[in-house]
Design a protein around this motif. Structure first.
Motif, PDB file in Angstrom:
ATOM      1  N   GLU A 130       0.866  -1.172   0.000  1.00 25.08           N
ATOM      2  CA  GLU A 130       0.000   0.000   0.000  1.00 25.08           C
ATOM      3  C   GLU A 130       0.905   1.224   0.000  1.00 25.08           C
ATOM      4  O   GLU A 130       1.714   1.403   0.904  1.00 25.08           O
ATOM      5  N   VAL A 131       0.758   2.055  -1.013  1.00 26.45           N
ATOM      6  CA  VAL A 131       1.610   3.216  -1.193  1.00 26.45           C
ATOM      7  C   VAL A 131       0.761   4.474  -1.029  1.00 26.45           C
ATOM      8  O   VAL A 131      -0.246   4.629  -1.714  1.00 26.45           O
ATOM      9  N   GLU A 132       1.167   5.362  -0.099  1.00 20.65           N
ATOM     10  CA  GLU A 132       0.474   6.637   0.072  1.00 20.65           C
ATOM     11  C   GLU A 132       1.203   7.684  -0.757  1.00 20.65           C
ATOM     12  O   GLU A 132       2.398   7.917  -0.584  1.00 20.65           O
ATOM     13  N   VAL A 133       0.443   8.320  -1.665  1.00 19.74           N
ATOM     14  CA  VAL A 133       0.995   9.286  -2.608  1.00 19.74           C
ATOM     15  C   VAL A 133       0.342  10.640  -2.350  1.00 19.74           C
ATOM     16  O   VAL A 133      -0.875  10.730  -2.166  1.00 19.74           O
ATOM     17  N   ILE A 134       1.139  11.709  -2.327  1.00 21.75           N
ATOM     18  CA  ILE A 134       0.627  13.062  -2.134  1.00 21.75           C
ATOM     19  C   ILE A 134       0.198  13.607  -3.497  1.00 21.75           C
ATOM     20  O   ILE A 134       0.983  13.647  -4.445  1.00 21.75           O
ATOM     21  N   LEU A 135      -1.057  14.059  -3.582  1.00 17.31           N
ATOM     22  CA  LEU A 135      -1.583  14.630  -4.821  1.00 17.31           C
ATOM     23  C   LEU A 135      -1.294  16.133  -4.874  1.00 17.31           C
ATOM     24  O   LEU A 135      -0.792  16.718  -3.914  1.00 17.31           O
ATOM     25  N   ASP A 136      -1.647  16.775  -5.998  1.00 15.86           N
ATOM     26  CA  ASP A 136      -1.366  18.205  -6.182  1.00 15.86           C
ATOM     27  C   ASP A 136      -2.016  19.088  -5.125  1.00 15.86           C
ATOM     28  O   ASP A 136      -1.465  20.119  -4.756  1.00 15.86           O
ATOM     29  N   ASP A 137      -3.200  18.695  -4.626  1.00 17.25           N
ATOM     30  CA  ASP A 137      -3.888  19.524  -3.626  1.00 17.25           C
ATOM     31  C   ASP A 137      -3.435  19.225  -2.201  1.00 17.25           C
ATOM     32  O   ASP A 137      -3.920  19.829  -1.250  1.00 17.25           O
ATOM     33  N   GLY A 138      -2.519  18.295  -2.013  1.00 10.39           N
ATOM     34  CA  GLY A 138      -2.006  17.961  -0.689  1.00 10.39           C
ATOM     35  C   GLY A 138      -2.678  16.756  -0.056  1.00 10.39           C
ATOM     36  O   GLY A 138      -2.224  16.266   0.972  1.00 10.39           O
ATOM     37  N   SER A 139      -3.762  16.277  -0.651  1.00  7.54           N
ATOM     38  CA  SER A 139      -4.443  15.099  -0.106  1.00  7.54           C
ATOM     39  C   SER A 139      -3.652  13.836  -0.452  1.00  7.54           C
ATOM     40  O   SER A 139      -2.741  13.865  -1.278  1.00  7.54           O
ATOM     41  N   LEU A 140      -4.009  12.745   0.205  1.00 13.23           N
ATOM     42  CA  LEU A 140      -3.335  11.471  -0.027  1.00 13.23           C
ATOM     43  C   LEU A 140      -4.197  10.545  -0.869  1.00 13.23           C
ATOM     44  O   LEU A 140      -5.419  10.536  -0.734  1.00 13.23           O
ATOM     45  N   GLU A 141      -3.548   9.779  -1.703  1.00 13.48           N
ATOM     46  CA  GLU A 141      -4.207   8.712  -2.448  1.00 13.48           C
ATOM     47  C   GLU A 141      -3.459   7.423  -2.127  1.00 13.48           C
ATOM     48  O   GLU A 141      -2.234   7.404  -2.076  1.00 13.48           O
ATOM     49  N   THR A 142      -4.195   6.356  -1.897  1.00 14.89           N
ATOM     50  CA  THR A 142      -3.575   5.058  -1.634  1.00 14.89           C
ATOM     51  C   THR A 142      -3.569   4.244  -2.924  1.00 14.89           C
ATOM     52  O   THR A 142      -4.607   4.015  -3.531  1.00 14.89           O
ATOM     53  N   VAL A 143      -2.375   3.845  -3.332  1.00 17.54           N
ATOM     54  CA  VAL A 143      -2.205   3.022  -4.527  1.00 17.54           C
ATOM     55  C   VAL A 143      -1.769   1.645  -4.043  1.00 17.54           C
ATOM     56  O   VAL A 143      -0.861   1.523  -3.226  1.00 17.54           O
ATOM     57  N   ARG A 144      -2.436   0.608  -4.532  1.00  9.85           N
ATOM     58  CA  ARG A 144      -2.081  -0.765  -4.147  1.00  9.85           C
ATOM     59  C   ARG A 144      -1.288  -1.417  -5.265  1.00  9.85           C
ATOM     60  O   ARG A 144      -1.720  -1.447  -6.414  1.00  9.85           O
ATOM     61  N   LEU A 145      -0.130  -1.936  -4.885  1.00  5.53           N
ATOM     62  CA  LEU A 145       0.732  -2.630  -5.841  1.00  5.53           C
ATOM     63  C   LEU A 145       0.787  -4.092  -5.450  1.00  5.53           C
ATOM     64  O   LEU A 145       0.988  -4.421  -4.293  1.00  5.53           O
ATOM     65  N   GLY A 146       0.627  -4.956  -6.399  1.00  2.59           N
ATOM     66  CA  GLY A 146       0.709  -6.381  -6.103  1.00  2.59           C
ATOM     67  C   GLY A 146      -0.089  -7.193  -7.086  1.00  2.59           C
ATOM     68  O   GLY A 146      -0.615  -6.685  -8.062  1.00  2.59           O
ATOM     69  N   GLY A 147      -0.182  -8.448  -6.803  1.00  7.79           N
ATOM     70  CA  GLY A 147      -0.883  -9.341  -7.705  1.00  7.79           C
ATOM     71  C   GLY A 147       0.110 -10.042  -8.615  1.00  7.79           C
ATOM     72  O   GLY A 147       1.275  -9.644  -8.722  1.00  7.79           O
ATOM     73  N   PRO A 148      -0.347 -11.075  -9.275  1.00  6.27           N
ATOM     74  CA  PRO A 148       0.567 -11.898 -10.067  1.00  6.27           C
ATOM     75  C   PRO A 148       1.182 -11.191 -11.274  1.00  6.27           C
ATOM     76  O   PRO A 148       2.273 -11.519 -11.689  1.00  6.27           O
ATOM     77  N   ASP A 208       1.538  -7.646 -11.594  1.00  9.04           N
ATOM     78  CA  ASP A 208       1.974  -6.273 -11.331  1.00  9.04           C
ATOM     79  C   ASP A 208       3.495  -6.235 -11.214  1.00  9.04           C
ATOM     80  O   ASP A 208       4.086  -6.895 -10.380  1.00  9.04           O
ATOM     81  N   GLN A 209       4.119  -5.455 -12.058  1.00 10.21           N
ATOM     82  CA  GLN A 209       5.581  -5.354 -12.111  1.00 10.21           C
ATOM     83  C   GLN A 209       6.098  -4.089 -11.425  1.00 10.21           C
ATOM     84  O   GLN A 209       7.259  -3.734 -11.593  1.00 10.21           O
ATOM     85  N   ARG A 210       5.242  -3.374 -10.683  1.00 12.67           N
ATOM     86  CA  ARG A 210       5.637  -2.100 -10.099  1.00 12.67           C
ATOM     87  C   ARG A 210       6.186  -2.268  -8.682  1.00 12.67           C
ATOM     88  O   ARG A 210       5.809  -3.193  -7.978  1.00 12.67           O
ATOM     89  N   PHE A 211       7.057  -1.355  -8.282  1.00 12.00           N
ATOM     90  CA  PHE A 211       7.530  -1.288  -6.909  1.00 12.00           C
ATOM     91  C   PHE A 211       7.689   0.178  -6.533  1.00 12.00           C
ATOM     92  O   PHE A 211       7.767   1.046  -7.396  1.00 12.00           O
ATOM     93  N   ALA A 212       7.726   0.463  -5.231  1.00 13.26           N
ATOM     94  CA  ALA A 212       7.777   1.851  -4.770  1.00 13.26           C
ATOM     95  C   ALA A 212       8.806   2.017  -3.673  1.00 13.26           C
ATOM     96  O   ALA A 212       9.069   1.091  -2.908  1.00 13.26           O
ATOM     97  N   LYS A 213       9.363   3.218  -3.607  1.00 12.35           N
ATOM     98  CA  LYS A 213      10.244   3.625  -2.515  1.00 12.35           C
ATOM     99  C   LYS A 213       9.832   5.032  -2.093  1.00 12.35           C
ATOM    100  O   LYS A 213       9.444   5.846  -2.927  1.00 12.35           O
ATOM    101  N   VAL A 214       9.943   5.299  -0.802  1.00 11.69           N
ATOM    102  CA  VAL A 214       9.585   6.617  -0.274  1.00 11.69           C
ATOM    103  C   VAL A 214      10.558   7.648  -0.832  1.00 11.69           C
ATOM    104  O   VAL A 214      11.774   7.471  -0.766  1.00 11.69           O
ATOM    105  N   ASP A 215      10.003   8.742  -1.386  1.00 12.98           N
ATOM    106  CA  ASP A 215      10.854   9.802  -1.941  1.00 12.98           C
ATOM    107  C   ASP A 215      10.199  11.171  -1.862  1.00 12.98           C
ATOM    108  O   ASP A 215      10.530  12.068  -2.618  1.00 12.98           O
TER     109      ASP A 215
END
Length: 83
Positions: A32-50, A52-59
């Motif tokens: 579960e990745v929390e991403v800051i949107l342009d207005d400052g709110s958070l969106e939760t993006v879920r990565l996974g599943g057979p 899904d080739q994505r990965f995330a690091k805090v930056d």
């Protein structure tokens, strides 16, 4: 690092990833990745599943963290004003 796709090397949400947590869902491991949107709110993006080739690091950059803190303070002031 943001969210990177291993298959295509595409990068999403660069400078905006605030937190990454591992969870289990439907007997699989997900991120579960929390991403800051342009207005400052958070969106939760879920990565996974057979497939899904994505990965995330805090930056998250200081600019987006300040934007998120301002958003939280504004929402808190609105909530207190409505009470």
């Amino acid at each position: 690092m943001a969210i990177r796709n291993n298959a295509t090397n595409e990068v999403e949400y660069e400078g905006r990833v605030l937190a990454v947590r591992g969870i289990t869902r439907m007997d699989m491991f997900w991120d579960e990745v929390e991403v800051i949107l342009d207005d400052g709110s958070l969106e939760t993006v879920r990565l996974g599943g057979p497939s899904d080739q994505r990965f995330a690091k805090v930056d998250a950059t200081d600019e987006f963290i300040e934007k998120h803190n301002a958003y939280v303070n504004q929402r808190e002031a609105q909530r207190k004003g409505a009470a």
